[in-house]
Every structure is written in structure tokens, then in C-alpha cells.
Design a protein around this motif. Structure first.
Motif, PDB file in Angstrom:
ATOM      1  N   ALA A  25      -4.084-155.518  12.451  1.00 25.89           N
ATOM      2  CA  ALA A  25      -3.978-154.524  11.377  1.00 25.89           C
ATOM      3  C   ALA A  25      -3.895-155.204  10.015  1.00 25.89           C
ATOM      4  N   ILE A  26      -3.072-156.262   9.929  1.00 27.14           N
ATOM      5  CA  ILE A  26      -2.912-156.986   8.658  1.00 27.14           C
ATOM      6  C   ILE A  26      -4.230-157.645   8.255  1.00 27.14           C
ATOM      7  N   GLU A  27      -4.909-158.239   9.218  1.00 27.64           N
ATOM      8  CA  GLU A  27      -6.182-158.909   8.913  1.00 27.64           C
ATOM      9  C   GLU A  27      -7.234-157.908   8.433  1.00 27.64           C
ATOM     10  N   ALA A  28      -7.337-156.769   9.132  1.00 28.47           N
ATOM     11  CA  ALA A  28      -8.328-155.757   8.759  1.00 28.47           C
ATOM     12  C   ALA A  28      -8.084-155.238   7.338  1.00 28.47           C
ATOM     13  N   LEU A  29      -6.827-154.966   7.017  1.00 33.24           N
ATOM     14  CA  LEU A  29      -6.496-154.442   5.683  1.00 33.24           C
ATOM     15  C   LEU A  29      -6.658-155.504   4.600  1.00 33.24           C
ATOM     16  N   SER A  62     -15.117-146.780   4.399  1.00 30.85           N
ATOM     17  CA  SER A  62     -14.641-148.159   4.558  1.00 30.85           C
ATOM     18  C   SER A  62     -15.574-149.144   3.861  1.00 30.85           C
ATOM     19  N   PRO A  63     -15.001-150.161   3.193  1.00 27.54           N
ATOM     20  CA  PRO A  63     -15.843-151.187   2.573  1.00 27.54           C
ATOM     21  C   PRO A  63     -16.544-152.086   3.594  1.00 27.54           C
ATOM     22  N   SER A  64     -16.211-151.928   4.883  1.00 20.61           N
ATOM     23  CA  SER A  64     -16.861-152.736   5.927  1.00 20.61           C
ATOM     24  C   SER A  64     -18.336-152.354   6.096  1.00 20.61           C
ATOM     25  N   ASP A 304      -5.759-145.775   6.310  1.00 25.45           N
ATOM     26  CA  ASP A 304      -5.919-145.043   7.574  1.00 25.45           C
ATOM     27  C   ASP A 304      -7.245-145.384   8.250  1.00 25.45           C
ATOM     28  N   ILE A 305      -8.321-145.335   7.473  1.00 20.91           N
ATOM     29  CA  ILE A 305      -9.660-145.492   8.041  1.00 20.91           C
ATOM     30  C   ILE A 305      -9.911-146.946   8.459  1.00 20.91           C
ATOM     31  N   VAL A 306      -9.452-147.892   7.657  1.00 23.67           N
ATOM     32  CA  VAL A 306      -9.613-149.311   8.019  1.00 23.67           C
ATOM     33  C   VAL A 306      -8.810-149.631   9.289  1.00 23.67           C
TER      34      VAL A 306
END
Length: 333
Positions: A25-29, A62-64, A304-306
């Protein structure tokens, strides 16, 4: 209709509990906040109200470049019931990729985002943490901060002795942390370089007092998200050299901490920047080591979405989901 080759996945609450690891979670955000994020990608939340119940929607792209989605919260304070649903749509095909039980997501994304902020804002290698509060939110913050690998020691204060002692014992056993419950907020905050405010006082007044400030401190404020709620006193808002906000407009105009400080003549807007500005290196956190920095969070659809996107990736890797037998039709327009 045959959607067999593009099924919509359902991720239930038990799956979420298993798939949501703090490091992921921390890495994704952290990655998301390093990307350019326009205001259009995270519009203001909306709320439809009935008599004693409401439906809130938080949407984000999401910016992904993979997914966009919405968290829906249906809540009835009068009946003491709530449901959370996250939908994820593919940014290219517009297909409904997943439906996810969002019950746990708010605590996860709030705490993981705070860990991202603390990693970026706290100057010391080792975090000496004061936790004010023993709520589920306080607990999730300790889980997330532990995942950074930077905790030196923790002092926790909560008005109810049994609650703070239970929290300290739990985390000492779980992670082997140097953690102690203390009898006053002053004692918790003394010599801390990171203070996590995760509680609201019974009278709605601030829980943090500027008299406790120490040079170079980073303060995380996550529990005063509405105009009538306060966590930090005016003098603390004035003493801060920088206020980092996950949603600057909402922090400025919709949180009691900011509104009361602005009313008292503090130019909060002049020193408020976005977390993405910090993460992309556009803002220097401290001009000098003793500067005090506040991270103020109201939560955002982006988080939320990330987080949901990360859960979907983990679910596919772990084969922890249900394929829905049918899905919605995606049409040519």
C-alpha cells in the motif's frame, strides 16, 4: 452476452484483509504521488442526502494509466449501518475490471498515505513517535509506520488507561517495538520527532498544544476532517513552516483546524502545499532543520483508487478473488 474472457472480479472483505499488506500500500501510494496529478483527475467528493442517511462518492483517475474508479459510501447514522464499494474501470477499454469491498480501505489508505508523508517529511533516520489516540486509525498508523522500518521508539497516550496499555502491549508483542503507554499527552510528545494525532477530544477542542512543540517536529493530523472538528490549536498552525495536505482545498476550507487559524489571522494558504508537490520535489520541506512541518489529511479518492488498484494486482497474483458470472455491457459509442 459473453464476458467470459473479460470477467469482472469481485474482491470480498476477507480477500482484502489478506491482500492489503502495508508495504504494498505504501509503495503504491508513494509511486502515485510521484506522478503528475491534475485537479481534474481527483474532483471534489459529492454527497446525496436523505432523511438520516447519505450516499457519498469519491472518484479518481489513477496516474498509473491503468484504472479509474469510484468509492461509494452508503451510511445511515440513524440506523448505525454503512457499506463501502469500490469500482475499477479500465482506462483503455472502459470495462468494469473489479468490484471491491471498501470497508477496510479507508483506514488502510489513510495510514499508508501518512507513512508516505512521514517518509518524505521526517528528517531524522529514526522516528521517535508520539501517538495521541488508541482508535482503529491510531492502530493502522502504527502498523503503517512500522512498515517504513524507521521506528526508534513509540510513546502512546489515550485518555482511557486500559486502551493505551492494551495498544502498547499489542504492538510490543506484534513487532517487538520499544513502545510505552504514558499518563499524559505531554509525556508522549516529549522528545518525539513525529507526532500522530489520531483522536478527537470529547469537547471538540484541539488535542495538541503548541507548548509541546519541539524543533524539527513533524505532526500528522488525520482526525479533524470537518469544519466542526479540531485537532491542532491555532498556535501550532501558526508555528508550522509548512503544511502539507493530501487535498489542499479541502484542508484549507473544510477543516476546523484551518478555519479557526485563518479566522485568528494566520495565513494558512500561504504555507500549504500538496503532498504530490513534496513527492515530485517541487517543494523543499525544510529551509532549516528546526522547521516544524504538519501533514494534514482529509483523505482522497486518489488514495482509495490507487489502493484498490494495488489490491487488484495482488488479487490476480495470489488468485484471491471471485469471477462474477456476468458483468455490465460495454458499448461502442
Amino acid at each position: 452476452m459473453n464476458h467470459a474472457h473479460h470477467p469482472t472480479l469481485f474482491i470480498n472483505d476477507d480477500n482484502v484483509a489478506e491482500l492489503a499488506t502495508w508495504p504494498s500500500a505504501i509503495e503504491a501510494l508513494s509511486e502515485a504521488y510521484k506522478q503528475p496529478i491534475s485537479a481534474a483527475m481527483v474532483p471534489p467528493r459529492t454527497m446525496a442526502r436523505g432523511e438520516g442517511f447519505w450516499l457519498r462518492s469519491l472518484c479518481a483517475v489513477s496516474p498509473s494509466k491503468e484504472y479509474m474508479g469510484c468509492k461509494l459510501i452508503a451510511a445511515s447514522p440513524k440506523n448505525k449501518k454503512a457499506s463501502y464499494l469500490i469500482s475499477l474501470f479500465d482506462q483503455d477499454t472502459m470495462r468494469l475490471a473489479a468490484l471491491i469491498d471498501g470497508n477496510r480501505i479507508t483506514d488502510i489508505r489513510t495510514a499508508a498515505s501518512s507513512a508516505v508523508a512521514v517518509n518524505a517529511l521526517a528528517a531524522a533516520d529514526k522516528l521517535d513517535i508520539a501517538v495521541l489516540g488508541s482508535s482503529a486509525l491510531a492502530r493502522s498508523h502504527l502498523h503503517a509506520l512500522n512498515a517504513t522500518g524507521r521506528i526508534g521508539k513509540v510513546r502512546v497516550y489515550s485518555p482511557t488507561q486500559a486502551n493505551r496499555e492494551k495498544l502498547a502491549q499489542e504492538f510490543a508483542e506484534l513487532y517487538g517495538l520499544d513502545i510505552q503507554a504514558v499518563a499524559s499527552p505531554e509525556e508522549a510528545v516529549k522528545h518525539a520527532n513525529v507526532v500522530v494525532c489520531a483522536s478527537r477530544s470529547r469537547d471538540g477542542g484541539p488535542v495538541f498544544d503548541a507548548a509541546w512543540l519541539e524543533p524539527g517536529m513533524t505532526i500528522v493530523s488525520v482526525s479533524s476532517t470537518l469544519p466542526e472538528q479540531r485537532e491542532l490549536d491555532v498556535a501550532t498552525m501558526q508555528a508550522a513552516h509548512l503544511i502539507v495536505a493530501d487535498m489542499p482545498e479541502e484542508v484549507l476550507h473544510e477543516t476546523g483546524d484551518s478555519l479557526v487559524a485563518i479566522e485568528a489571522g494566520c495565513d494558512v494558504a500561504a504555507k500549504t502545499v500538496s503532498l504530490s508537490d513534496v513527492m515530485t520535489g517541487q517543494v523543499q520541506v525544510r529551509q532549516k532543520p528546526e522547521d516544524i512541518v504538519i501533514y494534514k489529511s482529509v483523505g482522497s479518492a486518489l488514495q482509495d483508487i490507487v489502493t484498490a488498484e494495488m489490491l487488484l494486482r495482488n488479487a490476480k497474483t495470489a488468485d484471491l478473488y471471485q469471477e462474477m458470472q456476468d458483468s455490465i455491457v460495454t458499448i461502442d459509442r
